[in-house]
Design an enzyme around this catalytic site. Structure first.
Site, short mmCIF file in Angstrom:
data_model
loop_
_atom_site.label_atom_id
_atom_site.label_comp_id
_atom_site.label_asym_id
_atom_site.label_seq_id
_atom_site.Cartn_x
_atom_site.Cartn_y
_atom_site.Cartn_z
N CYS A 266 0.84 -1.20 0.00
CA CYS A 266 0.00 0.00 0.00
C CYS A 266 0.87 1.25 0.00
CB CYS A 266 -0.98 -0.05 1.15
SG CYS A 266 -2.48 0.88 0.77
N HIS B 1 -3.66 -5.13 0.27
CA HIS B 1 -3.07 -5.68 1.49
C HIS B 1 -3.07 -7.21 1.44
CE1 HIS B 1 -2.79 -1.93 3.85
NE2 HIS B 1 -3.76 -1.55 3.04
N GLU C 29 -1.48 -9.21 3.17
CA GLU C 29 -1.38 -9.80 4.51
C GLU C 29 -2.76 -10.16 5.08
OE1 GLU C 29 -1.01 -6.65 3.74
OE2 GLU C 29 -1.52 -5.27 5.36
N1 GLN Z 1 -2.13 6.55 2.77
C1 GLN Z 1 -2.18 5.81 1.55
C2 GLN Z 1 -3.54 5.94 0.87
O1 GLN Z 1 -4.49 6.31 1.48
C3 GLN Z 1 -1.86 4.35 1.78
C4 GLN Z 1 -2.84 3.66 2.66
C5 GLN Z 1 -2.32 2.37 3.23
O2 GLN Z 1 -1.11 2.13 3.28
N2 GLN Z 1 -3.20 1.52 3.70
O3 GLN Z 1 -3.65 5.68 -0.31
#
Ligand code: GLN
Length: 538
Positions: A382, A508, A510
């Protein structure tokens, strides 16, 4: 008819109700029952999505896009069955529902009160999953500790629920602590007695006590607990500290927790739990043939719970590779261009973690520059993937000060940009791009090789995305979009062609790694780290 098990906690928090619930569920599932677990949390946030990770650990996201408690991650990792919004309910959600109903006139003429209106709403929610007809058994974990002011309506709801359903259809397991006093050289049962008394005051007689302890609990002590807490001796279950949470189902099996539960619920024992695959997993986990050191670079490293699912994914991938994965937490705020080598050169792989906001982001970018240039296996999740895109833009494409508009709205090169449909969103909580989305993989890429198929789906939680205006430029220079959403064309995975393993996912992974199905990207990342370690020693 669905049977219900409630798991309450006494004496202190952090006794591991989530792991006990998941372990019991695993054993019942392994006997052929269909089981789900739900968590009721006593705080007033509608969900944990708005909580800082320092407050409550990681926010776990379900397939249907619910932002939930991290215990749901344990449920999925143990059971290998997805959970949903219905599996996590907070006081906030209960009150919100009741207040909405009040405004719609559903209680017209009545004074709306904690009892019966809030407790009725709690019970209605406790029954929702059972009423789908999909489950033989629903386990409900109550957050908090018995005696907390905020847990009271939930405890009262359980009392009513038990009375309505009958003794053999709803049971209560109370998790307590039996501390060992070194000075006295003794295990002490009094805190457990007190905590059961507190439950009794609220009208609940627990059916089973699971006693956390550092030392084995003798038969004499079990008899004493049984006598003072009105339970059978075989309903006093010992839960010793385990070297891994994945041992707990087997420890509970030895204590016959599942058998005792089934006989209390008047359900047939069926076959002995089939735990063969689970034991194989544990066998590989405990007998690694190699070892790697992976750096987890993030800004919440003081609290490992903030990265719970990532840590567990490494356990799964380590077992699959028969490799001990040592995870070293590295604070991204402490990394600069001139110390990156010193901080990172001993590692066999680096994972740059998800996150929000500007704190620590430059350290993540400096980390990525180092691993890209030095061929260290890299996995970005992310924000970690977004940082990889920024780094490549700045240092390979020469886009000076390339950035994400999350950090700099005026960036000259906004290589990461807010998603179109996020631009008008002002409300917080449940408003990000959340939950499962499909992704198509490009043949011939590392991503494709890892998954071994072209169509996948992964879970998301973000507002920003790769800016497709730069895609051609990136691909030409060797950073390819190996995964794309087929509908929105959002870039979901980037990777480098000329690097042993450099992969970033906007999603994600994970959240989908389980004991039965370790996540393919984690498995391949660990394998790449093993390769790297081997080369280094040569
Ligand atoms: N802050 C980033 C976004 O909103 C990444 C979010 C995250 O790592 N879950 O796109």
């Amino acid at each position: 008819m669905t049977k219900y098990i409630f798991v309450t906690g006494g004496v202190t928090s952090s006794l591991g109700k989530g792991i006990i619930s998941a372990s019991l569920a695993k054993l019942l599932q392994a006997r052929g029952y269909s089981v789900t677990i739900q968590k009721f949390d006593p705080y007033i946030n509608i969900d944990p999505g708005t909580l800082n990770p320092y407050e409550h650990g990681e926010c776990y996201v379900t397939e249907d896009g619910a932002e939930t408690d991290l215990d749901l991650g344990h449920y999925e990792r143990f059971l290998n069955v997805p959970t949903s919004q219905a599996n996590n309910v907070t006081t906030g959600r209960i009150y919100q529902n009741v207040i909405n109903k009040e405004r719609q006139g559903e209680y017209l003429g009545k004074t709306v009160q904690v009892v019966p209106h809030i407790t009725d709403e709690i019970k209605r929610n406790m029954r929702l999953l059972g009423e789908t007809g999909k489950y033989d058994i629903v386990i409900t974990e109550l957050g908090g500790t018995v005696g907390d002011i905020e847990s009271l309506p939930f405890i009262e709801a359980v009392r009513q629920f038990k009375w309505e359903e009958g003794a053999h259809n709803a049971i209560v397991i109370h998790l307590t602590l039996i501390p060992y006093l070194a000075a006295a050289g003794e295990l002490k049962t009094k805190p457990t007695q007190h905590s059961v008394k507190a439950l009794l005051e609220y009208g609940i007689q627990p059916d089973i006590l699971v006693c956390r302890s550092e030392r084995s609990i003798s038969l004499d002590i079990r008899k004493k607990i049984a006598l003072f807490c009105n339970v059978n001796v075989n309903a006093v279950i010992e839960s010793l500290d385990a070297s891994t949470i994945y041992d707990v189902p087997l420890l509970m099996m030895k204590e016959q927790l599942d058998k005792t539960v089934l006989s209390k619920l008047k359900l047939p024992q069926r076959n002995e739990p089939d735990m063969e695959k689970w034991k194989e997993f544990l066998g590989r986990l405990k007998n690694p043939t190699s070892e790697v050191k992976i750096g987890l670079v993030g800004k919440y490293v003081e609290l490992p719970d903030a990265y719970k699912s990532i840590i567990e994914s490494f356990v799964h991938a380590g077992s699959r590779n028969e490799c001990k994965v040592k995870v070293e937490y590295i604070h991204s705020e402490g990394i600069y261009p001139d110390n990156a080598k010193e901080k990172l050169s001993h590692l066999d792989g680096v994972l740059v973690a998800p996150g929000f906001g500007s704190r620590g982001i430059e350290g993540k970018i400096d980390t990525i520059k180092y691993v890209r240039e030095n061929n260290v296996p890299f996995f970005g999740i992310c924000l970690g993937m977004q940082c990889a895109v920024i780094e490549f833009g700045r240092n390979v494409l020469g886009l000076k000060d390339a950035n994400t508009t999350e950090i700099n709205e005026e960036a000259e090169y906004p290589v990461i940009n807010m998603m179109e449909d996020q631009k008008n969103v002002t409300a917080k909580g449940g408003t990000m791009r959340l939950g499962s989305y499909p992704c198509d993989l490009k043949k011939g890429t590392k991503a494709f090789a890892a998954y071994g198929k072209a169509h996948i789906s992964e879970r998301h939680r973000h507002r920003y995305e790769f800016n497709n205006a730069y895609l051609a430029q990136y691909e030409e220079a060797g950073m390819v979009a190996s995964g794309m959403n087929p509908d929105s064309h959002l870039v979901e995975i980037v990777e480098l062609k000329n690097h042993p393993f450099f992969v970033g996912g906007q999603f994600h992974p994970e959240l989908k790694s389980t004991v039965a199905n370790p996540h393919p990207l984690f498995v391949k990342f660990v394998a790449a780290a093993m390769e790297f370690a081997k080369k280094k020693t040569k």
